[in-house]
Design a protein around this motif. Structure first.
Motif: not given
Length: 650
Positions: A260-261, A265-266, A437-441, A453-456
């Motif tokens: 999922a992570v 984050t690709h 949860t995450m921050s990203c570009q 995160v996708t799915g949470c």
């Protein structure tokens, strides 16, 4: 986005999901509940019927085997010997883990019993961890700063049959308490030669040869018998407020969140480069260095044991990672070092750097806000300053820099934004197998820990008028339970399967999550006003750069007071010394003070430094929404907070 809550809301939903399991050829062991505190008891999975969360469950071995089948010749692990980098491919990695698994079986590792691992990051740490899981044990990281008594508690609690230690220093700890470990059968030392031959104590070379006569079929049968909904790993909390809790994580917890992570984050197969240096007894380092890396066939390079004393940047320059995770103190140390170097530059160089950083900060804010307007002069600043800084730090090809495990100040975030190196915050717990949860570009907000995160899923329990509520997690990354602690498990998991974090938070209009405090930390003054301490503490650290930790006190009191610590140098064990950091020494020099030690400032109550802190406190108080939220008194403590000292959690 629509969600189907199959497990917590629908009785008997495990049976409804059987067609999904069959479709994916997944064998799950029967389970009645979403939680368990028994090492050999499986749990229901929080699977969705479709979309994120419906992915096929997988064991650690299945995930590893898929990577080897597709990318077996790719480099998996890299480490230095005699100044040269050594590389192990994924095929070799798997074979080493199988050899370790067979040796654990030869030593008498029993199903669902622990293998404790105590030492700095290395290929042997990874191989012991995965080998233990393959052999049906519970992989258990142990803090390297633990006392012998703390090691004894963890080893006894997980019923460890084998303990794997780094060197003689760690071996001595275990030898002091081994008579109090009835389940312990052997000790393995993975670094250096044994100083003396002792019964049931093996060098790594001896250990890896022990299982040569164990049939491959015996190991294969054990691996095949493992199920995604069974426990495979224990992460122990620090135990600051009592005995440590053993967080039980299933195969599915780990394999699902790793995927999922990477999706969020690709990450790209075979292209990622990581540096392993954060303590592997923590879930963040395990997820980043071992599991996410394995899922995406990344290459993990090991830093030197003195990484946090200065050699980390050298390793970063050699490896040039594509992503990098640092705890706030790592970023703060980089910031302090760069400011120290900058202060020694000529006036012209400082002027150019300051102008460039102003442009960098503006450009970073533009990107954050989605405008993507490049300030005039930014391209030149990028060429003259930012590119060189990233190269000097070894972050020139880093697509994402992450910070997590503790709060980070806005000052540090903006400093790196000014260098056009945004730091993306990650939020989670051991109980959520790391990131939630995450921050990203793709989207971030300064001081926010991002989106799920996708799915949470997240819900805010009992929100107040301002939208602040307890942050609760749901998803396949939520722990099974605490080992042998049913009451603690019931406190953490409610009847619907939501994990209660104990953190207070709120969402902004765009869905970004902000941490605003902790439920147990709320201060209720004598006047009855509820005050969250974290925002005030963070404000003080932002206003006074030499403050390391700030602790607000005042529950049931007439006014608020604050305990402060100064930034100091930490020793190898992570304990505070009396020596001030270069940043604080420079701060003192600018205020006409020649102090280089904490005791010199505290003992003399150095007037110029105390005045500077008071002025910072007054700036914080000026922004307070009410008189009750102003800090009336403060004091500097003689030493900083630390995990070994018991003031901080691990």
């Amino acid at each position: 986005m629509s969600w189907t809550c199959c497990q917590s809301c629908c009785p008997g939903s495990q049976e409804q999901l059987l067609p999904i399991y069959r479709k994916h050829s997944v064998s799950l062991k029967p389970a009645e509940l979403l939680w368990s505190t028994e090492r050999d008891k499986p749990v229901k999975l929080r699977m969705s019927e479709s979309g994120p969360g419906s992915e096929a469950p997988s064991t650690i071995h299945q995930m590893f085997q898929r990577t080897v089948d597709g990318h077996g010749d790719e480099p998996a692990l890299r480490w230095k010997e005699d100044g040269k980098w050594i590389t192990m491919t994924y095929k070799e990695y798997l074979l080493q883990c199988r050899s370790a698994a067979k040796s654990f079986l030869k030593l008498g590792l029993e199903r669902y019993h622990g293998v404790g691992i105590l030492g700095f990051n290395s290929p042997q740490w990874f191989i012991a961890d995965i080998g233990c899981i393959m052999a049906g044990g519970l992989a258990t990281g142990v803090y390297t700063t633990n006392t012998p008594e703390a090691c004894q508690f963890v080893a006894h609690n997980c019923e460890a049959n084998v303990l794997v230690v780094e060197n003689h220093k760690q071996l001595v700890k275990i030898l002091q308490v081994k008579d109090q470990l009835p389940h312990l059968k052997a000790i393995v030392q993975y670094k250096d030669e044994l100083e003396q031959k002792l019964p049931n104590v093996y060098s790594w070379t001896e250990f890896m040869m022990l299982g040569e006569d164990v049939p491959e079929e015996e190991l294969d049968a054990l691996i095949k018998n493992q199920s995604p909904n069974e426990c495979c790993t224990l992460i122990y909390t620090s135990g600051t407020t009592g005995n440590p809790k053993g967080v039980m994580l299933s195969h599915d917890n780990i394999t699902w969140i790793a995927n999922a992570v990477g999706t969020t984050t690709h990450l790209k197969m075979r292209e990622e480069q990581l540096v392993s240096y954060l303590p592997l007894s923590h879930v963040a380092a395990q997820m980043n260095d071992i599991w996410i890396s394995m899922r995406f066939a990344a290459t993990t390079s090991f830093a030197q044991p003195d990484a946090l004393k200065g050699s980390l940047v050298e390793t970063l320059r050699e490896v040039r990672p594509t992503s990098f995770l640092g705890v706030p103190r790592v970023w703060e140390k980089m910031q302090e070092r760069m400011k120290e170097l900058g202060s020694k530059s000529t006036a012209l160089r400082r002027q150019v750097a300051d102008r460039a950083k102003a442009l960098g900060l503006q450009a970073s804010y533009n990107e954050m806000n989605g405008t993507n307007v490049v300030p005039w002069g930014f391209s030149l600043a990028n060429k003259l300053v930012f590119t060189k800084v990233r190269f000097a730090l070894g972050l020139d090809r880093c697509k994402a820099c992450y910070t997590g495990a503790a709060p980070i100040t806005k000052d540090t975030l903006e400093y790196f934004m000014s260098l056009h190196i945004p730091l993306f915050e990650v939020y989670g717990m051991s109980e959520s197998t790391g990131p939630h949860t995450m921050s990203c570009q793709d989207g971030f907000r300064i001081t926010s820990c991002g989106k799920e995160v996708t799915g949470c899923k997240t819900k805010l329990d009992k929100p107040d008028a301002d939208g602040n509520g307890e942050i609760c997690f749901y998803g396949r990354h939520v722990l099974m339970g605490y080992l042998n602690m049913p009451e603690k498990t019931k406190e953490a998991l409610d009847d619907e399967g939501w994990l209660h974090s104990g953190d207070l938070g709120k969402h902004d209009k765009d869905g970004f999550l902000f941490i605003t405090g902790r439920i147990k930390e709320i201060i209720i003054t004598a006047g009855g006003e509820n005050i969250p301490p974290v925002p005030i503490e963070d404000s003080v650290k932002e206003e006074v750069a030499i403050i390391s930790n700030a602790m607000l006190v005042g529950d049931k009191k007439k006014f608020l007071s604050m305990l402060l610590t100064l930034k100091c140098v930490m020793n190898d064990a992570g304990e505070p010394t009396d020596e001030l950091t270069p940043l604080v020494v420079e701060f003192c020099r600018q205020h006409g003070v020649g102090a280089t030690k904490v005791s010199e400032i505290v003992g003399n109550k150095e007037p110029a430094i105390y005045k500077a802190i008071q002025e910072g406190m007054e700036r914080v108080n000026a922004k307070a929404p009410s008189n009750a939220q102003k800090v009336q008194k403060w004091s500097i403590l003689p030493k900083d907070f630390s995990v070994p000292g018991g003031e901080l959690g691990g």
